[in-house]
Design an enzyme around this catalytic site. Structure first.
Site, PDB file in Angstrom:
ATOM      1  N   CYS A 135       0.841  -1.202   0.000  1.00 20.18           N
ATOM      2  CA  CYS A 135       0.000   0.000   0.000  1.00 20.18           C
ATOM      3  C   CYS A 135       0.877   1.253   0.000  1.00 20.18           C
ATOM      4  CB  CYS A 135      -0.908  -0.001   1.221  1.00 20.18           C
ATOM      5  SG  CYS A 135      -2.114   1.321   1.154  1.00 20.18           S
ATOM      6  N   CYS A 346      -8.385   7.191 -44.285  1.00 21.99           N
ATOM      7  CA  CYS A 346      -8.402   8.174 -43.199  1.00 21.99           C
ATOM      8  C   CYS A 346      -7.098   8.952 -43.133  1.00 21.99           C
ATOM      9  CB  CYS A 346      -8.678   7.492 -41.868  1.00 21.99           C
ATOM     10  SG  CYS A 346      -7.352   6.376 -41.360  1.00 21.99           S
ATOM     11  N   CYS A 353       3.477   8.289 -40.099  1.00 20.30           N
ATOM     12  CA  CYS A 353       4.784   7.922 -40.656  1.00 20.30           C
ATOM     13  C   CYS A 353       5.519   9.178 -41.137  1.00 20.30           C
ATOM     14  CB  CYS A 353       4.619   6.928 -41.808  1.00 20.30           C
ATOM     15  SG  CYS A 353       6.207   6.283 -42.391  1.00 20.30           S
ATOM     16  N   CYS A 379      10.580   1.881 -45.619  1.00 18.76           N
ATOM     17  CA  CYS A 379       9.921   1.396 -44.394  1.00 18.76           C
ATOM     18  C   CYS A 379      10.910   0.646 -43.508  1.00 18.76           C
ATOM     19  CB  CYS A 379       8.748   0.499 -44.764  1.00 18.76           C
ATOM     20  SG  CYS A 379       7.976  -0.288 -43.341  1.00 18.76           S
ATOM     21  N   CYS A 389      -3.848   2.562 -37.497  1.00 20.61           N
ATOM     22  CA  CYS A 389      -4.900   2.237 -38.468  1.00 20.61           C
ATOM     23  C   CYS A 389      -6.169   1.775 -37.749  1.00 20.61           C
ATOM     24  CB  CYS A 389      -4.418   1.146 -39.421  1.00 20.61           C
ATOM     25  SG  CYS A 389      -5.675   0.660 -40.610  1.00 20.61           S
TER      26      CYS A 389
HETATM   27  S1  SF4 Z   1       6.045   0.462 -40.422  1.00 23.13           S
HETATM   28 FE1  SF4 Z   1       7.043   1.483 -42.168  1.00 23.13          FE
HETATM   29  S2  SF4 Z   1       5.374   2.546 -43.229  1.00 23.13           S
HETATM   30 FE2  SF4 Z   1       4.583   1.975 -41.191  1.00 23.13          FE
HETATM   31  S3  SF4 Z   1       4.981   3.822 -39.973  1.00 23.13           S
HETATM   32 FE3  SF4 Z   1       6.770   2.486 -39.653  1.00 23.13          FE
HETATM   33  S4  SF4 Z   1       8.236   3.146 -41.230  1.00 23.13           S
HETATM   34 FE4  SF4 Z   1       6.254   4.057 -41.799  1.00 23.13          FE
END
Ligand code: SF4
Ligand SMILES: Cc1cc2nc3c(=O)[nH]c(=O)nc-3n(C[C@H](O)[C@H](O)[C@H](O)COP(=O)(O)OP(=O)(O)OC[C@H]3O[C@@H](n4cnc5c(N)ncnc54)[C@H](O)[C@@H]3O)c2cc1C
Ligand SMILES: Cc1cc2nc3c(=O)[nH]c(=O)nc-3n(C[C@H](O)[C@H](O)[C@H](O)COP(=O)(O)O)c2cc1C
Lengths: 422, 446
Positions: A135, A346, A353, A379, A389
């Site tokens: 606690c 969207c 990114c 990426c 997302c």
């Molecule tokens: S995974 Fe790749 S595309 Fe997605 S945010 Fe990261 S760097 Fe950008």
């Protein structure tokens, strides 16, 4: 159907869901209702010396309309007479002999007090004792609670006192208000505790009232640090649990996992990271005992899907997958892929990114919908786009290994391989 | 059959003309909806708003209890943001583009949230726009409709002295005199106009009509620039026999009566026929029904697929119990004792696509007759062609021709809104006023 019966140090319960020591377990009426609803066990609200609570006791953190993402409290241990609690524990035990009844204790800091308390609890017929070393408020000022749990040597001493007299299993509940839970965990295991439980609440200030400028909760114009719990603390609890499961000494005793368990998924994660059962407080404070139905059926359905027949089949199964950073495979590489059929345009992946990662998403302007595609060569595979997302499985991370063989950081350095060029 | 007023009880009138899109009753309701917003980037809703309101930002500001910030975000793009939240055909604008539609989910109630943020601003008169110091420049605005008010506000807050000449006794244009009574009340329109004027530096001269007691040449001399936002006029004639019979009315004048008199005072027929299928036709039909007409029939020369109004508007008319007759063009109005009794229509069929891209109606040679005591003409409005051409403005069928910055062929004279586009929505007029005012500021080197 999977068998979700739990056996914790020989204490059996029909399911691995116990109510944590807190308001839902502080008297007979609640505990009876909890058992009627189907809870597997309870840890009775901490008993100890006489205390007095303040009024206005809780505050919460809400996010985006989600109420109580985290809950903060400045309550103390049970403020009801000890004898009343003990009598009610006895009564409940008679009515529900098949459920786990653990009693939480926090005695004054001397050997005699602890001995007396342990005996009194054992007299009720309770199945186990939990030592509240966690606690973070109110009790610490009296040298109890987190004041014990934060100092491994004091914790060791108290557990030794308890083990001198205890004849039923003893669980020691650790405080998270430390740099690492392992030193205190090791000390109390060495002192003979039969099990550990974690975490208790984390010291916090949930916010400040922007009208009165008084931090929450407001007690007559003042406030104090409280203890934080609920969904927001789950990741921290899981991390602490994992460190206990990884340590060779603490791994020897069973652990009751606590901290932000709200759904069967949370429970499964706690068990995968080494907990033998879980305890729940905030989720019940928010929704009531009725959530037990989904906790049990969700866990059982998931076990069926995964082919686990009993809890022991998966307890601790994810622990070996947690490794050291330098053991990670640098040749493992994923890149994001956006499914254009699932995409709702969207733009959240794009701006995340673009502003915060590697400018790896291309935007093709359209009216009113833009199209977004990943520039695979840019990426780095950070997952950010996938995390933001709103559509499940619209963005997937596809594996494109840099090279077939496993390559860790020490080896990478030894070979003098080139570092990132962007 | 007859045309009569006072067909319903007071409470029936009140119920029939109640707010068709009620506001959020509680902060919690608004927050639930605001928190559903995904906060899209380069958001489709914003792109689909003719005034480009930053929808995700204003919704986020509602969610964080920054209501003043939210109202300001809206007004920065659209000073009639409160009115627009009640009258915009959002299903084909912002809400129609909401990405939730692509998830087969209900789009965010953008208009309702917009109303939630702007209404307190108007009611409590939040002073969101401190006016810049006077620049000494003077601009005349003709018409206190959405286009004119929008232009006046941009100019005034940038330190221009604005004088508005308005032929009616009140401001708001068709917002006050045209839009359906179940969307906005006269009190709301007045409050919105007052709020816009509260920025200061705008002097409205009512009952002043360009071409009558005000002349463009004088305005050109007295002011540094002029903005024309005079809208369009009454409904287009049918050019068919019997058009002058008693009981044949022009939708714009008819709706003007509904908006300026008490509902009890406005007479309506037993069997009303409305010709056309734009917003005006729908409003004429639904409001006739709500005034107590027994039967209302909308006659349209194409099919539902080619209609100029939205599905939502057709639904309102259907729910009100209005009938539709598709592929029918009025041919002749027949009467007795000078009063309408029947409407003869030609049966049409669809031919090739026309300039609008929609399939054009072609006469089949067959006819049919509808019984009626009131025919409402709502097949488009006629621009003020005479006024425009006599003042030397270049135009097309009465619609003022402008460059993309709102300037006309006459130096220092700008125009926008219905008088340029021939009749679109309030939100288009607001945007046109904003663009015109921006160009005037540039023209005046401010
Ligand atoms: S995974 Fe790749 S595309 Fe997605 S945010 Fe990261 S760097 Fe950008
Ligand atoms: C029946 C009807 C229903 C409608 N419903 C909707 C709706 O639900 N939603 C929507 O978005 N849009 C609707 N509209 C369209 C919308 O009202 C117009 O697009 C918008 O009002 C155009 O604004 P404006 O400023 O260009 O013209 P107007 O609103 O027509 O304003 C022009 C102003 O200029 C004044 N004026 C005209 N001539 C002169 C002169 N010679 N001298 C001085 N002043 C003059 C007029 O009195 C008026 O105040 C509707 C239109 C009608 C007719
Ligand atoms: C109001 C309140 C009172 C609590 N009292 C106690 C207590 O007396 N003894 C104890 O060991 N833990 C106490 N806790 C901590 C809980 O038992 C539990 O460890 C913590 O809330 C984390 O679990 P959760 O995230 O499911 O709520 C309390 C928590 C709350 C919210």
């Amino acid at each position: 159907m999977a068998n979700i019966q739990s056996n914790f140090l020989g204490i059996k319960s029909p399911n691995p869901f116990w109510l944590a020591s807190a308001p839902p377990t502080d008297k007979k009426i609640n505990v009876m209702r909890a058992f009627e609803a189907g809870w597997g066990g309870v840890v009775w609200k901490t008993l100890g010396s006489q205390v007095k609570n303040v009024s206005s006791r809780y505050s919460a953190m809400d996010i985006g309309g989600q109420k109580i993402v985290g809950l903060n409290n400045i309550e103390l241990i049970s403020d009801r007479p000890l004898e009343l609690n003990l009598r009610e524990i006895r009564e409940v035990l008679k009515e529900f002999p098949d459920r786990a009844m653990i009693v939480s204790l926090m005695a004054d800091n001397d050997r005699k007090s602890w001995h007396e308390m342990v005996k009194k609890v054992e007299d009720t017929g309770a199945h186990g004792i939990e030592l509240n070393f966690g606690c973070p408020h109110g009790m610490t000022e009296r040298g109890m609670g987190a004041a014990v749990g934060q100092d491994p040597e004091i914790a060791r001493m108290v557990v030794e006192w308890v083990m001198e007299v205890a004849t039923i299993p003893v669980i020691t509940k650790l405080t998270p208000n430390v740099h690492s839970v392992v030193p205190a965990g090791r000390a109390v295991v060495e002192a003979g505790t039969n099990a550990l439980s974690l975490i208790n609440t984390i010291q916090s200030v949930t916010g400040v009232d922007l009208d009165t400028l008084v931090p929450n909760p407001n007690v007559g114009g003042q406030s104090v640090f409280g203890g934080y719990c609920g969904p927001a603390v789950k990741p921290i609890a899981l991390k602490m649990l994992t460190t206990i499961a990884q340590d060779p000494l603490t791994a020897k005793v069973p652990v009751s996992g606590i901290g932000g368990v709200s759904t069967w998924k949370d429970a499964a994660e706690f068990l995968l990271l080494g907990a033998s059962n879980v305890q729940v407080c905030t989720a019940v404070m928010k929704y009531g005992f009725r959530i037990i139905d989904d906790l049990t059926s969700g866990l059982s359905n998931w076990m069926d899907e995964k082919g686990f027949e009993k809890l022991e089949d998966f307890i601790g199964k994810s622990v070996p997958k947690m490794t050291h950073w330098e053991d990670l495979d640098l040749n493992f590489h994923v890149t994001a892929k956006i499914n254009p059929d699932a995409c709702i345009h969207c733009g959240l992946c794009y701006i995340a990114c673009e502003d915060a990662s590697h400018q790896a998403i291309a935007k093709k302007d359209g009216f009113p919908y833009n199209d977004y595609t990943v520039k695979e060569e840019e990426c780095v595979g950070c997952n950010l786009c996938k995390l933001v997302c709103p559509v499940a499985d619209c963005i997937t991370m596809e594996e494109h290994r840099v090279a077939p063989e496993y390559l860790n950081w020490p080896e990478f350095q030894k070979r003098g391989l080139p570092l990132n060029d962007h | 059959m007859s045309i009569q007023n006072n067909r319903l009880s007071d409470s029936e009138y009140r119920l029939n003309f109640e707010d068709i899109h009620p506001p959020f009753e509680t902060r919690e309701g608004a927050l639930v909806e605001a928190n559903r917003c995904l906060f899209c980037y380069d958001a489709p809703c914003t792109k689909s708003c003719p005034t480009s309101i930053d929808v995700p930002t204003f919704i986020k500001q509602i969610a964080t209890d920054n209501l003043k910030g939210s109202a300001k975000t809206i007004f920065d793009s659209n000073i009639l943001g409160a009115g627009c939240s009640r009258v915009c055909p959002v299903e084909k604008l912002c809400e129609g583009a909401c990405v939730y539609n692509l998830l087969e989910e209900k789009p965010i109630s953008i208009a309702r949230l917009q109303r939630y943020a702007t209404e307190p601003a108007i009611q409590e008169k939040w002073p969101l726009y401190p006016r810049k110091a006077s620049t000494g420049k003077k601009v005349a605005v003709v018409g206190a409709g959405p286009a004119g008010l929008s232009a006046a506000h941009v100019l005034a807050r940038n330190g221009v002295e604005v004088t508005v000449y308005e032929k009616e006794a009140k401001g708001g244009g068709l917002m006050t005199y045209g839009v359906a009574a179940y969307k906005v009340t006269p009190e709301f329109c007045q409050d919105e106009v007052d709020y816009i004027l509260s920025v200061g530096g705008i002097d409205v001269k009512y009952n002043q009509e360009l071409g009558k007691n005000v002349h463009l040449s004088d305005l050109q001399q007295q002011y540094d620039a002029v903005f024309l936002g005079i809208g369009v006029g009454i409904a287009r004639g049918l050019d068919i026999p019997g058009e002058n019979l008693e009981g044949v009315v022009d939708a714009i004048s008819y709706i003007y009566d509904i908006r300026t008199k008490s509902f009890q005072e406005v007479p309506v027929g037993d069997k009303v026929v409305v010709i056309g299928l734009g917003m005006t036709a729908i409003d004429a039909a639904t409001q006739s029904k709500r005034l107590g007409a027994k039967e209302v029939t909308i006659v349209y020369r194409r099919t539902e697929n080619e209609k100029p109004c939205t599905d939502e508007e057709v639904d309102i008319a259907r729910l009100d119990g209005c009938q539709f007759v598709w592929l029918a063009a009025p041919k002749e109005v027949i009467g007795q004792n000078g009063k309408v009794t029947h409407l003869v229509c030609s049966k049409m069929k669809l031919g090739e696509a026309d300039a609008s891209g929609r399939r054009a109606p072609v006469d089949t040679g067959e006819t049919f007759t509808l019984e009626t005591d009131m025919v409402i003409k709502a097949a488009g409005q006629i621009p003020f062609e005479n006024l425009i051409s006599t003042n030397g403005l270049v135009h097309k069928n009465g619609k003022v021709t402008i460059a993309s910055d709102g300037s006309t062929n006459l130096k220092g004279i700008f125009a926008g809104g219905d008088c340029v586009n021939g009749g679109k929505e309030v939100v288009d007029a607001v945007q046109a006023g904003k663009v015109g005012a921006g160009s005037i500021l540039k023209y005046l080197e401010l």
